[in-house]
Design an enzyme around this catalytic site. Structure first.
Site, PDB file in Angstrom:
ATOM      1  N   LYS A  82       0.800  -1.223   0.000  1.00 59.72           N
ATOM      2  CA  LYS A  82       0.000   0.000   0.000  1.00 59.72           C
ATOM      3  C   LYS A  82       0.834   1.275   0.000  1.00 59.72           C
ATOM      4  CE  LYS A  82      -4.181  -1.926   2.065  1.00 59.72           C
ATOM      5  NZ  LYS A  82      -5.181  -1.832   3.165  1.00 59.72           N
ATOM      6  N   LYS A  92      -5.718  -8.195  -5.368  1.00 61.53           N
ATOM      7  CA  LYS A  92      -7.083  -8.334  -4.878  1.00 61.53           C
ATOM      8  C   LYS A  92      -7.943  -7.154  -5.338  1.00 61.53           C
ATOM      9  CE  LYS A  92      -7.967  -7.745  -0.479  1.00 61.53           C
ATOM     10  NZ  LYS A  92      -8.080  -7.935   0.983  1.00 61.53           N
ATOM     11  N   LYS A 139     -11.137  -1.215  -3.228  1.00 65.68           N
ATOM     12  CA  LYS A 139     -11.784   0.090  -3.349  1.00 65.68           C
ATOM     13  C   LYS A 139     -10.767   1.199  -3.569  1.00 65.68           C
ATOM     14  CE  LYS A 139     -13.943  -0.430   0.593  1.00 65.68           C
ATOM     15  NZ  LYS A 139     -14.773  -0.107   1.780  1.00 65.68           N
TER      16      LYS A 139
END
Length: 293
Positions: free
Chosen positions: A149, A229, A232
């Site tokens: 991330k 994956k 959002k």
């Protein structure tokens, strides 16, 4: 405050017997007769629109758990976690409302489950600070999700310390079980380690080490890159199917989803991840096995 009152009324702060050493269990085979004060905790980050990956991988399991164990489940809108992606108050407010609406529309029943906003309970941040004083930097450096991330958000302290807040979320309500995907096992292990460290230093069992609860649902991957994956936080909405998408939007995204140039259709997640992802989605929604699709 309402969430805390509800949790106290439903004995969310009762002591849990931790004599059962098993900390990885399947939702299909879960037995709670020998688990005093059984309690499930889970949260969803309130960022953007809820997509089919959220529904298949988490929300549908939440509904199953609330029906099977009414008044023993606690679900949160993790808006403190979402601050690592946006700091716009209007966006955060709208995301909270959209996520809550989606959860209720998908079947979450406030009469059977506690549903609350994380930031409404200051104890989350307070316990996070207490746990962070016992957390080793090496433990956080090992978290694979941070490594992934930070490419999108940069090396933020909030993102680095994200797993400590997640541990605080779980430990605050003395949850015995936490539904997780395969990519979140590290977080449960860290939560257990922090609980044990905290208890050992105080010389008493205050925090409860939770068990990971796995659901037999394959991971739903991105429509644009099946090695990642469905998320959002992905900058392009073509990578996911949102629950608010129209029939035409869904059709368009499926038709434009990345596959490959091999003519035959085979289920081979390692060598043909995009095709395998399409087959997984069809299987999950049709009720057919992968072999029958």
């Amino acid at each position: 405050r309402r969430a805390l009152r509800l949790c106290k009324r439903r004995r969310c702060y009762a002591t849990v017997n931790q004599s059962n050493p098993t900390h990885i269990q399947s939702l299909e085979t879960l037995q709670v007769d020998n688990v005093p004060n059984f309690r499930v905790y889970s949260a969803i980050q309130a960022t953007g629109t809820v997509h089919v990956g959220n529904y298949l991988g988490a929300i549908s399991q939440w509904v199953t758990l609330q029906e099977k164990y009414p008044n023993k489940v606690i679900y949160a809108l993790a808006d403190l976690h979402s601050l690592t992606t946006t700091f716009d108050k209007n966006a955060i407010r709208n995301n909270n409302l959209q996520t809550a609406t989606a959860l209720l529309a998908c079947g979450i029943d406030p009469n059977k489950a506690v549903l609350y906003r994380q930031s409404a309970v200051p104890a989350h941040a307070e316990l996070m600070w207490l746990l962070s004083t016992r957390t080793n930097m090496t433990q956080l450096n090992m978290m694979t999700q941070y490594k992934d991330k930070k490419k999108l958000t940069g090396t933020l302290l909030g993102l680095f310390a994200y797993p400590v807040l997640m541990a605080a979320d779980i430990l605050l309500y003395r949850a015995t079980h936490v539904p997780v995907g395969s990519d979140q096992t590290q977080h449960i292990e860290l939560t257990r380690e922090l609980a044990d460290t905290f208890n050992n230093q105080l010389g008493k069992q205050i925090l409860v080490s939770p068990s990971a609860l796995f659901a037999p649902v394959p991971r739903v991957m991105s429509l644009r890159d099946a090695t990642k994956k469905m998320s959002k936080s992905d900058p392009t909405n073509k990578s996911r199917i949102d629950l608010t998408d129209s029939d035409e939007d869904i059709k368009g995204k499926i038709l434009k989803a990345k596959t490959d140039h091999i003519p035959n259709i085979t289920y081979d997640p390692e060598n043909r991840p995009e095709v395998a992802n399409m087959l997984t989605l069809y299987s999950l929604y049709s009720g057919l096995t992968i072999e029958d699709t």
